[in-house]
Design an enzyme around this catalytic site. Structure first.
Site, PDB file in Angstrom:
ATOM      1  N   TYR A 124     -28.800 -15.515   5.903  1.00 56.26           N
ATOM      2  CA  TYR A 124     -28.930 -14.242   5.204  1.00 56.26           C
ATOM      3  C   TYR A 124     -30.110 -14.157   4.239  1.00 56.26           C
ATOM      4  O   TYR A 124     -30.455 -13.057   3.797  1.00 56.26           O
ATOM      5  CB  TYR A 124     -27.615 -13.912   4.497  1.00 56.26           C
ATOM      6  CG  TYR A 124     -26.522 -13.631   5.502  1.00 56.26           C
ATOM      7  CD1 TYR A 124     -26.478 -12.407   6.160  1.00 56.26           C
ATOM      8  CD2 TYR A 124     -25.597 -14.601   5.851  1.00 56.26           C
ATOM      9  CE1 TYR A 124     -25.514 -12.152   7.120  1.00 56.26           C
ATOM     10  CE2 TYR A 124     -24.631 -14.356   6.814  1.00 56.26           C
ATOM     11  CZ  TYR A 124     -24.593 -13.132   7.444  1.00 56.26           C
ATOM     12  OH  TYR A 124     -23.656 -12.882   8.408  1.00 56.26           O
ATOM     13  N   PHE A 412     -14.242 -11.516   1.393  1.00 58.00           N
ATOM     14  CA  PHE A 412     -13.995 -10.203   2.011  1.00 58.00           C
ATOM     15  C   PHE A 412     -14.721 -10.110   3.343  1.00 58.00           C
ATOM     16  O   PHE A 412     -15.542 -10.948   3.671  1.00 58.00           O
ATOM     17  CB  PHE A 412     -14.433  -9.061   1.084  1.00 58.00           C
ATOM     18  CG  PHE A 412     -15.837  -9.199   0.544  1.00 58.00           C
ATOM     19  CD1 PHE A 412     -16.913  -8.685   1.249  1.00 58.00           C
ATOM     20  CD2 PHE A 412     -16.087  -9.870  -0.649  1.00 58.00           C
ATOM     21  CE1 PHE A 412     -18.204  -8.800   0.762  1.00 58.00           C
ATOM     22  CE2 PHE A 412     -17.375  -9.996  -1.139  1.00 58.00           C
ATOM     23  CZ  PHE A 412     -18.443  -9.473  -0.442  1.00 58.00           C
TER      24      PHE A 412
END
Length: 412
Positions: A124, A412
């Site tokens: 990322y 999450f």
């Protein structure tokens, strides 16, 4: 046929969930109930799939999130989750295309940043994300702690009581909002989160009923919640059970001490393990012998990608008065620019400037510095940030670092 990246519709749900499970290396075929439960929590307008000849081979979803930043403000951010690319379709730009679509939409909505939890570290950074919080996991050997286990309730005059799932759903959300108001790095929890955590909704990941304990202050206010499971183990007719902490929320030091002391005093428990705790958690210091608490894991958790630099920097407060000129590089353009930050304990003003830069850094490095967990001096030494003016990195640390480290307790 070329790979098609598109927003999914109701008819794509089952193949989309199948592709996600395949990417996460779980049994690929979902049952009808799992698809229905997942669909109820998804915004299809923010859910993408990659399709090859009609087969879903990539998944990507985002949802709104509130992130507490230093000073207590809670800017809107774009939370990214359920990202997979099937092993048969790697290295074809699938993730790059889905990420570009999502970040462009987030920028247009006015989100100050994007967040995610990275399963694999190298992926990322190339999309402008930087690790912004650190998570710690502990293993506590109670018999080595020198703790007096003759538990007689909290010394502060409060009380600890068991609670059922309905009671947790009544008190937990408000308690967590109080925690968010005082601890930066914490993200919001939805009603669905609490329903999953208490067994009111069937979890796609499976669920075993835990124990819930509430702490009430001497005035009767619910200031703490502990949720834990127990792994049963006996050796030579001696109990050596392990308590596994799923969640511990405390909005006062008294609540935190009371909940840990309660758990460490439960009969038959000889070991306590935790995950996703703050890197500067108080727990070891509550033991007479802190060495009984062994740090088993310390790793990045929340990653942050700036999208609107002025809005992001103006959302938080700073440890001291000062100014800083940041040259932010961003190949995707969202955060690129030169910005003058004039900051202080009451807030900040950030605007574009033509002044010479004090620091030059990428969007990911700014994401790592933003919540105060990383050091600009450290990143300069590592070659991730360029100090254009002597002493600028130290000044950045004086402004950005925080007395307590940021903490995100939730995946999450």
């Amino acid at each position: 046929m070329a790979l098609e990246i598109r927003t999914i519709d109701d008819g794509d749900l089952t193949p989309w969930v199948t592709a996600m499970r395949t990417g996460f290396l779980t049994a690929p075929t979902p049952d009808k109930e799992e698809v229905e439960v997942r669909a109820a929590g998804m915004d299809l307008a923010r859910t993408q799939g990659a399709f090859d000849d009609g087969r879903c081979v990539g998944t990507f979803r985002s949802h709104p999130q509130r992130l507490t930043v230093p000073g207590g403000a809670q800017p809107a951010v774009n939370a990214i989750t359920n990202v997979t690319v099937s092993p048969t379709h790697r290295r074809r730009g699938v993730l790059s295309r889905m990420m570009a679509r999502d970040l462009a939409a987030a920028k247009e909505r006015g989100d100050a940043a994007a967040t995610l939890v990275a399963a694999e570290y190298p992926i990322y950074g190339r999309f402008g994300f930087g690790p912004a919080t650190t998570s710690a996991a502990w293993e506590v050997h109670i018999t080595r702690s020198a703790l007096d286990r003759r538990y007689a309730g909290p010394e502060c005059g409060g009380r600890v009581d068991f609670a059922d799932g309905a009671t947790v759903r009544e008190h937990g959300p408000g308690l967590h909002e109080r925690l968010r108001a005082q601890r930066h790095g914490v993200v919001d929890r939805t009603e669905r989160w609490w329903r999953f955590a208490t067994g009111d909704l069937p979890s796609p990941m499976g669920w075993k009923e835990p124990f819930h304990v509430l702490y009430r202050s001497p005035e009767g206010r619910v200031d703490g919640l502990l949720t834990y499971g127990v792994e049963d183990q006996w050796t030579a007719m001696q109990p050596e059970n392990k308590a596994v902490v799923r969640d511990l929320i405390a909005v006062s030091p008294a609540a935190e001490r009371a909940l840990w002391h309660y758990l460490f005093s439960v009969d038959w428990i000889t070991t306590v393990t935790t995950r996703d705790r703050a890197p500067d958690d108080l727990m070891p210091l509550l033991l007479p012998d802190p060495r009984a608490a062994r740090l088993t894991t310390q790793a990045d958790l929340l990653w942050l990608r700036p999208l609107d630099v002025p809005a992001l920097l103006e959302a938080r407060t700073y440890a001291a008065e000062g100014s800083l000129v940041l040259e932010v590089t961003d190949p995707d353009g969202y955060a690129a620019g030169r910005y003058l930050l004039e900051a202080g304990p009451e807030g900040a003003v950030c605007s574009a400037t033509s002044r010479d830069a004090d620091l030059t850094l990428g969007a990911g490095a700014l994401g790592s510095l933003y919540l105060g967990d990383e050091s600009a001096v450290r990143l300069v030494a590592a070659g991730s940030v360029t100090e254009e003016r002597p002493g600028a990195a130290a000044r950045a640390d004086l402004l950005l670092r925080t007395p307590r480290r940021p903490w995100c307790p939730d995946i999450f």
